[in-house]
Design a protein around this motif. Structure first.
Motif, mmCIF file in Angstrom:
data_model
loop_
_atom_site.group_PDB
_atom_site.id
_atom_site.type_symbol
_atom_site.label_atom_id
_atom_site.label_comp_id
_atom_site.label_asym_id
_atom_site.label_seq_id
_atom_site.Cartn_x
_atom_site.Cartn_y
_atom_site.Cartn_z
ATOM 1 N N ALA A 189 0.840 -1.197 0.000
ATOM 2 C CA ALA A 189 0.000 0.000 0.000
ATOM 3 C C ALA A 189 0.873 1.245 0.000
ATOM 4 N N LYS A 190 0.368 2.287 -0.602
ATOM 5 C CA LYS A 190 1.083 3.567 -0.657
ATOM 6 C C LYS A 190 0.669 4.436 0.518
ATOM 7 N N CYS A 191 1.623 5.135 1.058
ATOM 8 C CA CYS A 191 1.354 6.061 2.152
ATOM 9 C C CYS A 191 0.574 7.261 1.613
ATOM 10 N N PRO A 192 -0.408 7.750 2.362
ATOM 11 C CA PRO A 192 -1.130 8.950 1.921
ATOM 12 C C PRO A 192 -0.188 10.135 1.721
ATOM 13 N N GLU A 193 -0.653 11.108 0.967
ATOM 14 C CA GLU A 193 0.148 12.293 0.661
ATOM 15 C C GLU A 193 0.301 13.201 1.876
ATOM 16 N N HIS A 194 1.338 14.036 1.824
ATOM 17 C CA HIS A 194 1.601 15.095 2.799
ATOM 18 C C HIS A 194 1.966 14.570 4.192
ATOM 19 N N VAL A 195 2.346 13.303 4.288
ATOM 20 C CA VAL A 195 2.737 12.726 5.575
ATOM 21 C C VAL A 195 4.218 13.025 5.800
ATOM 22 N N LYS A 196 4.570 13.376 7.037
ATOM 23 C CA LYS A 196 5.960 13.699 7.368
ATOM 24 C C LYS A 196 6.860 12.513 7.033
ATOM 25 N N PRO A 197 8.075 12.783 6.551
ATOM 26 C CA PRO A 197 8.972 11.706 6.113
ATOM 27 C C PRO A 197 9.249 10.627 7.166
ATOM 28 N N ASP A 198 9.428 11.003 8.431
ATOM 29 C CA ASP A 198 9.736 9.988 9.442
ATOM 30 C C ASP A 198 8.539 9.068 9.674
ATOM 31 N N PHE B 62 -2.873 14.687 8.002
ATOM 32 C CA PHE B 62 -1.865 15.239 7.090
ATOM 33 C C PHE B 62 -2.379 15.504 5.674
ATOM 34 N N THR B 63 -3.054 14.527 5.063
ATOM 35 C CA THR B 63 -3.422 14.660 3.661
ATOM 36 C C THR B 63 -4.431 15.777 3.435
ATOM 37 N N LEU B 64 -5.544 15.755 4.174
ATOM 38 C CA LEU B 64 -6.564 16.793 3.967
ATOM 39 C C LEU B 64 -6.021 18.191 4.262
ATOM 40 N N PRO B 65 -5.347 18.411 5.401
ATOM 41 C CA PRO B 65 -4.776 19.747 5.619
ATOM 42 C C PRO B 65 -3.755 20.135 4.542
ATOM 43 N N GLY B 66 -2.974 19.178 4.074
ATOM 44 C CA GLY B 66 -2.001 19.456 3.008
ATOM 45 C C GLY B 66 -2.676 19.828 1.703
ATOM 46 N N GLN B 67 -3.754 19.148 1.376
ATOM 47 C CA GLN B 67 -4.496 19.470 0.161
ATOM 48 C C GLN B 67 -5.147 20.840 0.263
ATOM 49 N N VAL B 68 -5.721 21.144 1.426
ATOM 50 C CA VAL B 68 -6.347 22.458 1.629
ATOM 51 C C VAL B 68 -5.299 23.561 1.487
ATOM 52 N N GLU B 69 -4.132 23.371 2.087
ATOM 53 C CA GLU B 69 -3.069 24.369 1.989
ATOM 54 C C GLU B 69 -2.595 24.533 0.545
ATOM 55 N N ASN C 4 -4.340 24.016 -2.118
ATOM 56 C CA ASN C 4 -5.424 24.720 -2.811
ATOM 57 C C ASN C 4 -5.379 26.212 -2.492
ATOM 58 N N ARG C 5 -5.125 26.536 -1.220
ATOM 59 C CA ARG C 5 -5.038 27.944 -0.813
ATOM 60 C C ARG C 5 -3.900 28.651 -1.549
ATOM 61 N N VAL C 6 -2.754 28.000 -1.644
ATOM 62 C CA VAL C 6 -1.590 28.584 -2.320
ATOM 63 C C VAL C 6 -1.892 28.792 -3.812
ATOM 64 N N ARG C 7 -2.490 27.779 -4.447
ATOM 65 C CA ARG C 7 -2.843 27.922 -5.868
ATOM 66 C C ARG C 7 -3.838 29.055 -6.073
ATOM 67 N N GLY C 8 -4.820 29.144 -5.202
ATOM 68 C CA GLY C 8 -5.822 30.210 -5.318
ATOM 69 C C GLY C 8 -5.215 31.585 -5.149
ATOM 70 N N ALA C 9 -4.318 31.738 -4.177
ATOM 71 C CA ALA C 9 -3.665 33.012 -3.952
ATOM 72 C C ALA C 9 -2.825 33.396 -5.171
ATOM 73 N N ALA C 10 -2.116 32.431 -5.739
ATOM 74 C CA ALA C 10 -1.296 32.709 -6.928
ATOM 75 C C ALA C 10 -2.174 33.080 -8.111
ATOM 76 N N ARG C 11 -3.293 32.376 -8.268
ATOM 77 C CA ARG C 11 -4.217 32.653 -9.374
ATOM 78 C C ARG C 11 -4.804 34.054 -9.230
#
Length: 155
Positions: free
Chosen positions: A10-19, A134-141, A143-150
């Motif tokens: 199985a793959k680890c979810p996104e935005h999880v700390k490396p350790d 980790f994943t949901l907060p990372g995705q929200v962040e 999205n926020r960064v992309r929106g601010a740049a847009r």
């Protein structure tokens, strides 16, 4: 000569700390090799690592009246730590039964034995926790960064 067939890990979810990702990946590889006790122990360790830094830092003078003072046993004992984190709203209360299952089945894996179904449950439950923390907060962040740049480009 016998060949060891290993399933897909199985793959680890996104935005999880490396350790934490490292421990998850080891648990997932163990599960793919049908090493259920080893995988269960690693998934419990994921919960331990993922929640350890969620407690506020201990006050330097260890003043028991300080609002951030948490007894050493609560910091060290996963059961007590999870109860504190849920009780203080750091982890959603809806995850409490799931976390208790990971803790108990992970303990069984370390000190007794678990089967395939329990190991697969531990994987599923650990993924839910990691996605929540980790994943949901990372995705929200992201999205926020992309929106601010847009919005900056169109302004």
């Amino acid at each position: 000569e016998p060949v060891l067939a290993i399933g897909q890990a199985a793959k680890c979810p996104e935005h999880v700390k490396p350790d934490i990702r490292t421990v998850f990946d080891e648990g997932a590889r163990c599960l793919a090799m049908n090493c259920y006790d080893a995988s269960g122990t690693m998934f419990r360790k994921v919960v331990d690592r993922a929640t350890r830094d969620m407690l506020p830092p201990q006050p330097e003078n260890e003043d028991k009246n300080h609002p951030d003072f948490i007894a050493w046993k609560v910091r060290k004992d996963l059961k007590l730590r999870l109860e504190w984190l849920v009780g203080h709203g750091k982890i959603p209360a809806t995850l409490e039964p799931l976390l208790e299952s990971v803790r108990e089945d992970g303990n069984d894996a370390a000190h007794a034995t678990i089967g395939k179904e329990e190991a697969e449950d531990l994987l599923d439950f650990t993924v839910v926790l990691l996605e929540t923390l980790f994943t949901l907060p990372g995705q929200v962040e992201a999205n926020r960064v992309r929106g601010a740049a847009r919005r900056q480009v169109t302004a």
